[in-house]
Design an enzyme around this catalytic site. Sequence first.
Site, PDB file in Angstrom:
ATOM      1  N   GLU A  19       0.814  -1.213   0.000  1.00 29.30           N
ATOM      2  CA  GLU A  19       0.000   0.000   0.000  1.00 29.30           C
ATOM      3  C   GLU A  19       0.856   1.276   0.000  1.00 29.30           C
ATOM      4  OE1 GLU A  19      -3.873  -0.269   2.262  1.00 29.30           O
ATOM      5  OE2 GLU A  19      -2.741  -1.847   3.259  1.00 29.30           O
ATOM      6  N   SER A 203      -6.600  -2.163   1.440  1.00 32.37           N
ATOM      7  CA  SER A 203      -6.853  -1.631   0.099  1.00 32.37           C
ATOM      8  C   SER A 203      -7.284  -2.717  -0.886  1.00 32.37           C
ATOM      9  CB  SER A 203      -5.618  -0.895  -0.440  1.00 32.37           C
ATOM     10  OG  SER A 203      -5.378   0.273   0.289  1.00 32.37           O
ATOM     11  N   SER A 344     -10.983  10.660  -0.215  1.00 33.50           N
ATOM     12  CA  SER A 344     -11.208   9.350   0.398  1.00 33.50           C
ATOM     13  C   SER A 344     -12.490   9.354   1.203  1.00 33.50           C
ATOM     14  CB  SER A 344     -10.027   8.984   1.311  1.00 33.50           C
ATOM     15  OG  SER A 344      -8.834   8.862   0.582  1.00 33.50           O
TER      16      SER A 344
END
EC number: 6.3.2.4
Length: 376
Positions: A19, A203, A344
């Site tokens: 990530e 993720s 986000s």
Amino acid sequence: MSSGTRPRVAVVFGGTSDEHPVSCLTARGVVGAIDSERYDVIGVGITRSGRWVVVPPEQIAALQVEGKKMPELTEDAADAMLLPGSAGAGGELVERTGGGTGLAQLGPVDVAFSLLHGPFGEDGTIQGLFEMMGTRYVGAGVLASAVGMDKHYMKMIFERSGLPVDPYVVITPGDWHRDREQSLKAVSALKYPLYVKPTRNGSSIGISKVDDESQLLDAIDFAHRFDPKVIIEEGLENARELECGVLQSPGGEAPLVSAVAEIRMHNESGFYDFDAKYLPEEQVDLDVPADLDDATTREMQALAAKAFDAIGCEGLSRVDFFLTADGRLVLNEINTMPGFTEHSMYPRVWAASGIDYPTLVDRLLQLALQRPVGLR
């Protein structure tokens, strides 16, 4: 404070996990949101190889997605390291000089804002380093970070706390080595479709949707590329994917919970994978707030706060749920360092709840500055 009246914030990002690019994007957003009149900012990048390097804020601001190419730190900067500070100083940054033969002081650190996602950052490891250095930091502590990263122990604690989770099977490295057939027999008790996941990753990296037994071994092998421990979860047909944010309250009050958001894939046969989360042309809608009745919203918010407290979380978390076709809420996972770019989900749900991105960042820094070091 390190600069007169302004605290110095070390924004730590990058990391050795898969990530790494997500962390770079998160750092760009957070650094852009920190009020430079209230805080001094120094960027501390961790490269893919694990080296700590100083990254000026203007270089962090240049990190971005280009087409389908995600940002990544290079290896050409001088090494940096965090050393213990004097009593109450919170740690001090230094940088190698003279070809590695000397050290240059970069100054004390009042608070670290770790934006690392995945193993060796979000899992309690760097939090332990901060604890040993006496450095205050944003977010969950060592145990809560570790539990939040490991879906196995996360679900065990949720179950023990009376929170609703769906059936799952964990295959440890020892299980797979000693008795593969027994592991597969345990999985056979679950109903397809299944989701096969690395236990300690985020993720949606390394995840496969499995529609029948013929796909199972390949999915386990794929997950093993990212983690020797694998979790296999029973899928929920026609379930809605919902998320909300939790924010610690000062003074030991009950945590705040945001508006609820919904993730809607245009392709109903797909799932919310890495590309859908971070590559802009992917077909996904994020509805904030979600179209939910008040009773379901309140129930989900109460469960999210309970999950936050169950693992002993601090600072922030995003809590993810499924809403089944028959109206049942199922807790999927808690994320102690969610994606934190301006776009986000975590900042978006708080913006919909009346707390904009810069204010949210400031609240997290203030919470970290106010909490004591050591056991709490």
